[in-house]
Design a protein around this motif. Structure first.
Motif, mmCIF file in Angstrom:
data_model
loop_
_atom_site.group_PDB
_atom_site.id
_atom_site.type_symbol
_atom_site.label_atom_id
_atom_site.label_comp_id
_atom_site.label_asym_id
_atom_site.label_seq_id
_atom_site.Cartn_x
_atom_site.Cartn_y
_atom_site.Cartn_z
ATOM 1 N N HIS A 1 19.730 48.319 34.711
ATOM 2 C CA HIS A 1 20.785 48.757 33.788
ATOM 3 C C HIS A 1 22.150 48.184 34.161
ATOM 4 O O HIS A 1 22.985 47.977 33.295
ATOM 5 N N GLY A 2 22.355 47.914 35.448
ATOM 6 C CA GLY A 2 23.655 47.383 35.870
ATOM 7 C C GLY A 2 23.735 45.863 35.808
ATOM 8 O O GLY A 2 24.786 45.306 35.492
ATOM 9 N N PHE A 3 22.626 45.202 36.114
ATOM 10 C CA PHE A 3 22.671 43.738 36.243
ATOM 11 C C PHE A 3 21.665 43.029 35.343
ATOM 12 O O PHE A 3 21.441 41.830 35.492
ATOM 13 N N GLY A 4 21.067 43.770 34.435
ATOM 14 C CA GLY A 4 20.121 43.160 33.489
ATOM 15 C C GLY A 4 18.955 42.482 34.176
ATOM 16 O O GLY A 4 18.382 41.518 33.649
ATOM 17 N N MET A 5 18.590 42.961 35.366
ATOM 18 C CA MET A 5 17.484 42.306 36.080
ATOM 19 C C MET A 5 16.136 42.725 35.488
ATOM 20 O O MET A 5 15.967 43.841 35.006
ATOM 21 N N LYS A 6 15.198 41.785 35.538
ATOM 22 C CA LYS A 6 13.827 42.098 35.124
ATOM 23 C C LYS A 6 13.126 42.699 36.342
ATOM 24 O O LYS A 6 13.357 42.249 37.466
#
Ligand code: DGY
Length: 323
Positions: free
Chosen positions: A169-174
């Motif tokens: 949610h903070g860094f758009g990581m998968k």
């Protein structure tokens, strides 16, 4: 009424020590030194409750001491691989831990290490302090992108899930992960996460790998030279779990050969006596086991031990009983 005799092996935040003193006859480790095996044995002989923490080694040999008075080990910490749980059980010692309250602060440290490793934070700080920074230039200290990259988690308990939440949610990581059991589908949906079948698959797939499995014989050197060999050359390895989950020599070799981009470590084999080879490597970020180190979290951990002792001495089942 008779108050139980309680020993806490290291200093705790003042407010919890004060509360403890109103309830029990408490002995503090005034100068906060790590207790020796003989001191721990004598604690088991002289106190109704001993409250150890991660730095106290309680193997079978220590727990087997004759004439034990101790009935409960109220561990200050969630991990309990420093206690021989089977031996504790055999000696009828109740063991409790402190789950839940250190989830966010430990996940924060995992993200801190991930970001520091990706963006070479510790290396940059050393450069500036050493007056070796000669000004901005387009190719200076290039790091790795975090936003949109893939985070792989080994173990998917509370701390791993909190880390995944911050990363997604903070860094758009998968998010990909390996865990022996399946988490609730709601969590998978919320994080858009993919559960992979093996640790090896996670090692191959991720740009950042964060370890969240318990320590102990079952996971010792889980991440060995072969596993590290599966990582992408640009990948980073983050460890906030336990030091011996990684074969530290194999990691040092990979970092020396630049086989991976970097590592961020909060825990070490044989800590605090970590392998000195780490100290001369610029591509590893080294923290001194800070996972749960905020005043709020350490206070909450102490409160949790207090609640476990209170239940035990009232003849009830402590909420956080391990054995
Ligand atoms: C724990 O609670 O197990 C942590 O490693 C201590 O910070």
């Amino acid at each position: 009424m008779h108050k139980p005799e309680v020993l806490i092996t290291r200093r705790w935040p003042t407010s919890v020590e004060a509360k403890l003193k109103t309830l029990y006859h408490v002995t503090l480790n005034e100068n906060d030194h790590p207790l020796s095996a003989d001191e721990l044995k004598s604690a088991l002989q002289n106190y109704d409750a001993v409250c150890p923490s991660v730095c106290d080694s309680l193997p079978a040999e220590v727990l087997a001491v004759e004439n034990k008075r101790c009935k409960i080990l109220g561990n200050f910490g969630v991990g309990y691989n420093h206690i021989d749980i089977q031996a504790a059980k055999a000696h009828n010692l109740v063991v409790t831990n402190t789950p839940g309250v250190l989830t966010q602060s430990t996940a924060d440290i995992a993200m801190t290490l991930l970001l520091m490793s990706a963006r070479r934070g510790a290396e940059g700080d050393r450069l500036v302090r050493a007056k070796r920074w000669h000004g901005w230039c387009p190719t200076h200290m290039l790091g790795s992108d975090v936003t949109g990259a893939t985070l792989g988690l080994i173990g998917f308990g509370r701390i791993a899930q909190a880390t995944a939440r911050k990363a997604h949610h903070g860094f758009g990581m998968k998010i990909v992960f390996f865990n022996p059991s399946a988490p609730s589908p709601n969590i998978i949906d919320e994080l858009g996460a993919r559960r992979l079948d093996t640790v090896e698959e996670v090692m191959r797939a991720a740009d950042y790998i964060s370890l969240h499995c318990p320590g102990g014989p079952d996971t010792r050197h889980l991440i060995d030279a072969d596993m590290i060999g599966l990582m992408k050359p640009g990948a980073h390895l983050i460890n906030t779990a336990r030091g011996d989950v990684i074969d530290n020599r194999a990691l040092i070799e990979a970092l020396e050969n630049k086989a991976i981009a970097g590592a961020g470590l909060d825990v070490y084999e044989n800590e605090p006596h970590l392998d000195e080879a780490f100290l001369s490597l610029d591509n590893v970020t080294l923290l001194p086991h800070l996972g749960s180190a905020t005043l709020g979290t350490r206070t909450a951990m102490g409160e949790r031990v207090l609640a476990n002792l209170a239940a035990f001495f009232a003849g009830q089942e402590p909420d956080d009983r391990v054995v």
